[in-house]
Design an enzyme around this catalytic site. Structure first.
Site, PDB file in Angstrom:
ATOM      1  N   ASP A  33      13.310  -5.305  -0.235  1.00  0.00           N
ATOM      2  CA  ASP A  33      12.527  -4.361   0.558  1.00  0.00           C
ATOM      3  C   ASP A  33      13.160  -4.287   1.949  1.00  0.00           C
ATOM      4  O   ASP A  33      13.328  -5.300   2.621  1.00  0.00           O
ATOM      5  CB  ASP A  33      11.083  -4.885   0.637  1.00  0.00           C
ATOM      6  CG  ASP A  33      10.127  -3.866   1.239  1.00  0.00           C
ATOM      7  OD1 ASP A  33       8.961  -3.852   0.834  1.00  0.00           O
ATOM      8  OD2 ASP A  33      10.540  -3.106   2.136  1.00  0.00           O
ATOM      9  N   ASP A 133      12.623   2.573  -0.094  1.00  0.00           N
ATOM     10  CA  ASP A 133      13.254   1.395   0.521  1.00  0.00           C
ATOM     11  C   ASP A 133      13.013   0.110  -0.259  1.00  0.00           C
ATOM     12  O   ASP A 133      13.092  -0.968   0.299  1.00  0.00           O
ATOM     13  CB  ASP A 133      12.798   1.247   1.978  1.00  0.00           C
ATOM     14  CG  ASP A 133      11.409   0.635   2.081  1.00  0.00           C
ATOM     15  OD1 ASP A 133      10.602   0.819   1.143  1.00  0.00           O
ATOM     16  OD2 ASP A 133      11.149  -0.030   3.091  1.00  0.00           O
ATOM     17  N   GLU A 134      12.689   0.233  -1.542  1.00  0.00           N
ATOM     18  CA  GLU A 134      12.495  -1.009  -2.298  1.00  0.00           C
ATOM     19  C   GLU A 134      12.890  -0.872  -3.765  1.00  0.00           C
ATOM     20  O   GLU A 134      12.896   0.231  -4.318  1.00  0.00           O
ATOM     21  CB  GLU A 134      11.061  -1.500  -2.181  1.00  0.00           C
ATOM     22  CG  GLU A 134      10.036  -0.525  -2.693  1.00  0.00           C
ATOM     23  CD  GLU A 134       8.629  -1.129  -2.631  1.00  0.00           C
ATOM     24  OE1 GLU A 134       8.311  -1.997  -3.474  1.00  0.00           O
ATOM     25  OE2 GLU A 134       7.863  -0.713  -1.761  1.00  0.00           O
TER      26      GLU A 134
HETATM   27  P1  TTP Z   1       7.004   0.009   3.730  1.00  0.00           P
HETATM   28  O1  TTP Z   1       8.059  -0.763   3.012  1.00  0.00           O
HETATM   29  O2  TTP Z   1       5.590  -0.158   3.331  1.00  0.00           O
HETATM   30  O3  TTP Z   1       7.056  -0.317   5.284  1.00  0.00           O
HETATM   31  P2  TTP Z   1       8.258  -0.546   6.275  1.00  0.00           P
HETATM   32  O4  TTP Z   1       9.581  -0.546   5.595  1.00  0.00           O
HETATM   33  O5  TTP Z   1       8.142   0.442   7.397  1.00  0.00           O
HETATM   34  O6  TTP Z   1       7.951  -1.967   6.878  1.00  0.00           O
HETATM   35  P3  TTP Z   1       8.090  -3.424   6.231  1.00  0.00           P
HETATM   36  O7  TTP Z   1       9.072  -4.139   7.125  1.00  0.00           O
HETATM   37  O8  TTP Z   1       6.728  -4.013   6.329  1.00  0.00           O
HETATM   38  O9  TTP Z   1       8.579  -3.229   4.829  1.00  0.00           O
HETATM   39  O10 TTP Z   1       7.350   1.545   3.642  1.00  0.00           O
HETATM   40  C1  TTP Z   1       8.664   2.060   3.588  1.00  0.00           C
HETATM   41  C2  TTP Z   1       8.784   3.367   4.363  1.00  0.00           C
HETATM   42  O11 TTP Z   1       7.859   4.335   3.837  1.00  0.00           O
HETATM   43  C3  TTP Z   1       8.411   3.234   5.837  1.00  0.00           C
HETATM   44  O12 TTP Z   1       9.501   2.877   6.659  1.00  0.00           O
HETATM   45  C4  TTP Z   1       7.860   4.590   6.167  1.00  0.00           C
HETATM   46  C5  TTP Z   1       7.280   5.111   4.893  1.00  0.00           C
HETATM   47  N1  TTP Z   1       5.801   5.001   4.907  1.00  0.00           N
HETATM   48  C6  TTP Z   1       5.058   6.129   5.268  1.00  0.00           C
HETATM   49  O13 TTP Z   1       5.635   7.186   5.544  1.00  0.00           O
HETATM   50  N2  TTP Z   1       3.701   6.028   5.296  1.00  0.00           N
HETATM   51  C7  TTP Z   1       3.026   4.870   5.002  1.00  0.00           C
HETATM   52  O14 TTP Z   1       1.779   4.812   5.059  1.00  0.00           O
HETATM   53  C8  TTP Z   1       3.804   3.708   4.630  1.00  0.00           C
HETATM   54  C9  TTP Z   1       3.109   2.406   4.299  1.00  0.00           C
HETATM   55  C10 TTP Z   1       5.164   3.832   4.597  1.00  0.00           C
HETATM   56 CA    CA Z   2       9.970  -1.791   3.727  1.00  0.00          CA
END
Ligand code: TTP
Ligand code: CA
Length: 390
Positions: A33, A133-134
């Site tokens: 992730d 992103d995962e």
């Molecule tokens: P996530 O992997 O949930 O969050 P993140 O990568 O920003 O942070 P973390 O370090 O905790 O993993 O989500 C991936 C991407 O998806 C994030 O960068 C932006 C997008 N996203 C949205 O647009 N809306 C949302 O509500 C969420 C949770 C994510």
């Molecule tokens: Ca992420």
């Protein structure tokens, strides 16, 4: 090897191991992730943002302030800013902290995501992207079920993404998807969690049930009503009781998740564009025969990947990483796609002959890649190929 058999004998659920010949390898599942993805991409593009709160937003309305936060970097999160928060509120929280509010550029993130997924696909046995992103991945075969080697694979994955894109990510390794996902969550940001099969039970037991993949607020409160707060407590609950409350399918899942035995396999999501294997040589050498000998397992692996996906290839590339760590490659492209394993070996050996003559240094690592993949239907038969080659 003893260690692997030892793990195997303690394995109760064969679904959580992969058959290899007559023995079962402990399953090695990973989850990767990227950290604060959109905001991190913006930081990489504009390094002056580092150290400041960065908020990436969607602006669905007419005015800038009517949108919501898509994601925020950790500096902004320290002030309580999170995904889904109205921009107005985020701005209020960041007042006086020099924030940068950026409009989300989905296309830009998608291009980077695709590049990363393509690279990852080359490094693991099976890759299952589950979001921008995962991804889940399986490395049971390539690690031989060895969790020490799994940690090295996770480190390589992080290094490759850092080198290629300057982005940090978190990786979890475990015997099931649920365990791997928990691992990457806990490793955030930038870490690696490896949960060996033996450590799974004690790793899971103290966690709140809400941490389990697929367990939302509703399930959490239903479990609380049953007096179940931790994963350890859930693991000890009788299957009938869970099935009565949640139905057969979800009841079975909950128990499996709580014991790290959820059997859901990692399923390939991308059409592969190439297969490759790189090894560190037993000693630095300039002898092409020594190099190709040590690549024979790798080439066999490539052949298995080709055969199991019904693909043939047009190009073979020899990859040499020299003692000064520079990378040199040499390729040969056939006019028609071919799939004969002997051709991989013979072409690689030819290419390493040439490389070793031209580079003037010794190889430290070496690899083989086949690319220009085509489906079985486009394939030229070997006899046709030989005919054309003459
Ligand atoms: P996530 O992997 O949930 O969050 P993140 O990568 O920003 O942070 P973390 O370090 O905790 O993993 O989500 C991936 C991407 O998806 C994030 O960068 C932006 C997008 N996203 C949205 O647009 N809306 C949302 O509500 C969420 C949770 C994510
Ligand atoms: Ca992420």
């Amino acid at each position: 090897m003893d260690e692997i058999q030892d793990h195997t004998s303690r394995f109760q659920n064969p679904l959580n191991s992969e058959p290899r010949g007559i023995q079962f390898l402990p399953r090695v599942v990973g989850h990767i992730d990227l950290d604060y993805f959109y905001a991190q991409v913006e930081e990489v593009e504009n390094p002056s943002l580092k150290g400041r709160p960065v908020v990436v937003c969607v602006f669905p309305g007419r005015t800038e302030d009517s949108g919501v936060v898509s994601t925020a970097n950790y500096k902004a999160r320290e002030h309580g800013v999170h995904s889904g928060m109205p921009i107005v509120q985020a701005k209020k929280r960041l007042e006086g902290h020099d924030p940068e509010v950026i409009r989300m550029d989905h296309r830009k993130y998608e291009v980077i995501s695709n590049r990363i997924m393509e690279q990852l696909e080359q490094m693991v046995d099976v890759l299952e992207p589950t979001g921008i992103d995962e991804a889940f991945f399986d490395i049971t075969e390539s690690t031989g079920g060895d969790y020490g080697r799994a940690r090295s694979s996770a480190e390589s994955v992080q290094a490759v993404i850092m080198k290629g894109e300057n982005l940090s990510c978190s990786v979890g390794i475990g015997r099931s998807k649920v365990v791997a996902k928990l691992g990457s969550d806990m490793a955030k940001p930038g870490g690696i969690t490896v949960v060996s099969p033996e450590a799974t039970e004690s790793f899971l037991a103290p966690l709140d049930t809400s941490k389990l993949y697929g367990v939302g607020p509703k399930t959490t409160s239903a479990l609380e009503d049953m007096g179940i707060r931790t994963v350890g407590e859930l693991a000890k609950t009788s299957p009938t009781e869970l099935e009565r409350r949640f139905g057969r399918k979800f009841g079975v899942y909950l128990l499996a998740a709580a014991t790290g035995t959820d059997p859901d396999p990692v399923v390939a999501g991308l059409e592969p564009t190439q297969f490759s294997r790189i090894v560190t040589l037993r000693r630095d050498t300039n002898d092409p025969k020594e190099v190709t000998d040590q690549l024979s397992d790798g080439m066999r692996y490539i052949h298995v990947k080709l055969a199991s996906s019904g693909k043939s290839f047009k190009t073979v590339t020899a990859i040499g990483i020299l003692t000064d760590l520079s990378t040199k490659t040499k390729s040969k492209t056939f006019e028609n796609a071919v799939s004969n394993p002997a051709l991989i070996r013979d072409t690689a050996s030819e290419l390493f002959d040439e490389l070793s003559r031209t580079v003037g240094k010794e190889f430290r690592r070496a690899g083989v890649r086949v690319s220009g993949l085509q489906g079985a239907e486009d394939q030229t038969s070997l006899s046709e190929f030989l005919h054309q080659a003459r």
